[in-house]
Structures are given as C-alpha cells and as structure tokens.
Design a protein around this motif. Structure first.
Motif, short mmCIF file in Angstrom:
data_model
loop_
_atom_site.label_atom_id
_atom_site.label_comp_id
_atom_site.label_asym_id
_atom_site.label_seq_id
_atom_site.Cartn_x
_atom_site.Cartn_y
_atom_site.Cartn_z
N VAL A 108 0.65 4.51 -2.72
CA VAL A 108 0.50 5.92 -2.36
C VAL A 108 1.65 6.74 -2.94
O VAL A 108 1.43 7.84 -3.47
N GLN A 109 2.85 6.23 -2.89
CA GLN A 109 3.99 6.95 -3.46
C GLN A 109 3.85 7.10 -4.97
O GLN A 109 4.18 8.16 -5.52
N GLN A 110 3.35 6.08 -5.65
CA GLN A 110 3.15 6.18 -7.09
C GLN A 110 2.04 7.17 -7.45
O GLN A 110 2.13 7.86 -8.46
N MET A 121 0.83 -1.19 0.00
CA MET A 121 0.00 0.00 0.00
C MET A 121 0.87 1.25 0.00
O MET A 121 0.51 2.25 -0.60
N ASP A 122 2.03 1.17 0.65
CA ASP A 122 2.92 2.32 0.72
C ASP A 122 3.46 2.70 -0.66
O ASP A 122 3.56 3.87 -0.99
N ILE A 123 3.77 1.68 -1.47
CA ILE A 123 4.26 1.93 -2.82
C ILE A 123 3.17 2.55 -3.67
O ILE A 123 3.42 3.45 -4.48
#
Length: 111
Positions: free
Chosen positions: A5-7, A1-3
C-alpha cells in the motif's frame, strides 16, 4: 501488505509530480512555442523554498498541515517571481529572434 500500500501511494505521488512537470512543459510550449529547459529548475527552487520554510518553522510547535499551508504560498510566490524575472530578462527580448537564440537562452537559464 502494508509495504504494498505504501508503494502504491509512493507511485501515485511520483507519477503526479511527473504529470505536473509534463503539463507545465506542454503549457509553456503551447503558449510561447519555446521549450523552457529551466522549468524543472524552477520547480526545484520551489521545493527548496518550501523545505527551507518548513525546517525554519519546525521548532515552532505547529502541526504538519499548518507548516504545509504556510510554506506552499511562499514557494508559489518565489517560483512566480523567478519565472517572471526569467521571462522578462531572458525570453521576452528574444521573442522575434531566430529559433536558435531562444533555445540557447533556455539552456542557459537551466544552467
């Protein structure tokens, strides 16, 4: 999920840059009826000036937001001066010339 949001953030930043360049092209064409092919190069010069200021001041111990606040006006000033010089030297003398001469000059300014 963190990736994910960063994308999403990366996409918004990149899309904002594309929108800024497109807005610049539209404004220049609307005002002087000339496609300024050097517009992207001027933005690149601004990015390089900002990067140079940030890297020069990186060892000063200033926080990142302060480096941004210092480098942003310097990059804006550099781009403004460059645009003024290009318009004064290359585009203004060709204001009443046939349409092909300013187009070739715009391509030359891009190079």
């Amino acid at each position: 999920m963190d990736i994910f949001v960063q994308q999403i953030i990366n996409g918004l930043v990149l899309g904002s840059m594309y929108a800024l360049v497109a807005l610049g092209y539209t404004m220049v064409y609307g005002i002087i009826s000339l496609i300024n092919f050097a517009h992207g190069e001027v933005l690149m010069v601004g990015a390089m000036v900002s990067w140079s200021v940030v890297t020069a001041l990186a060892d000063s111990g200033l926080p990142g937001w302060a480096l941004l606040l210092i480098s942003l006006p310097i990059a804006i000033l550099a781009c403004s001066v460059l645009n003024f010089v290009v318009e004064k030297i290359a585009y203004r003398p060709l204001r009443n010339a046939p349409r092909l001469a300013p187009l070739i000059t715009a391509m030359g300014m891009s190079l």
